[in-house]
Write an enzyme that holds these catalytic residues in place. Sequence first.
Site, PDB file in Angstrom:
ATOM      1  N   HIS A 196      -7.110  -6.364  -1.250  1.00  0.00           N
ATOM      2  CA  HIS A 196      -6.039  -5.402  -1.031  1.00  0.00           C
ATOM      3  C   HIS A 196      -5.033  -5.824   0.036  1.00  0.00           C
ATOM      4  CE1 HIS A 196      -4.086  -1.509  -0.948  1.00  0.00           C
ATOM      5  NE2 HIS A 196      -4.280  -1.425   0.362  1.00  0.00           N
ATOM      6  N   ASP A 245       0.858  -1.182   0.000  1.00  0.00           N
ATOM      7  CA  ASP A 245       0.000   0.000   0.000  1.00  0.00           C
ATOM      8  C   ASP A 245       0.902   1.242   0.000  1.00  0.00           C
ATOM      9  OD1 ASP A 245      -2.938   1.030   0.506  1.00  0.00           O
ATOM     10  OD2 ASP A 245      -1.778   1.975   2.080  1.00  0.00           O
TER      11      ASP A 245
END
Length: 328
Positions: free
Chosen positions: A305, A106
Amino acid sequence: MRSEPTAALRHRTVEAPAGRLHVVEQGRGPLVLLVHGFPESWYSWRHQLPALAAAGYRAVAMDVRGYGRSSKPAAVDAYRLLDLVEDNLAVVRALGEDSAVVVGHDWGSNIAAASALLHPGVFRAVGLLSVPYAPPGGPRPSDVFSQIGGPEQEFYVSYFQQPGRAEAEIEPDVRGWLAGFYAALSAATMPAEGEPDPHFITPGGRMRDRFPAGPLPAWLSEEDLDVYAGEFERTGLTGALNRYRAMDRDWEDLAPYRGAPLPQPALFIGGALDASTTWMADAISAHPTTLPALSASHLLDGCGHWIQQERPEQVNTLLTDWLTTLQD
């Protein structure tokens, strides 16, 4: 290469430009620095630390500036990439090492890439999880994000960039907000196609209004959620959110590197159901040019994610296999 499969985690703080950085270490061997994203902590790498230690590496996961037990400067400018890169450099030096492989997820992927870009002699290889490499350049970020979504809804990055606004939503119920946010971006619990997208906020609404209701994703236990929530209940969210608020400063700082590729050996792993990989599909397609020494690129089917937590065994195998190639 020496392995250390059962060694205990070692917590310590090191001196850094931010003041102090909390790091968690396991294993002996070549240094692998693990950098988390939003809204996480060193704990996001809990599955990777023992696996890398067992494979013969000195695995070190840090609390990024503004998170956990690391220092939290007040100024928004203190969260620009240049400063976060200097933190990574300080960790390597404090650990008595000359070089490291840096792996980020991320926002940590952006921090890892910037570290490799600015200090190629120290960060000898770079692993990017969920967010692909996109060279510096292009329009000013805040101008781009303000145009996404149109008049009927606001993109979450613009929402996060307004000081105090997201804090007012999150901090009265940190645990509940985190549970919803983690679920919204997890493969098994994210909204179905055609349902309202949690990356957008309606006028006068809240981000959590579009979070899914229901059980936690399978990768996140109640105890795991307690760890994350406990840290943010203690620290607040401002340090973490300031990363979004410093993006225009990054754009200015990194202008001399516009279009620059990363020449180091690189690895990319993304989730096929992650918005980061679908929105940035062009960046992934450009990796043969922007990451000319890319060793491998993997899109994991049915994964969202939180890739190293959703698919820990698969990610561990891909990481250790790649690290082995760096020793040849």
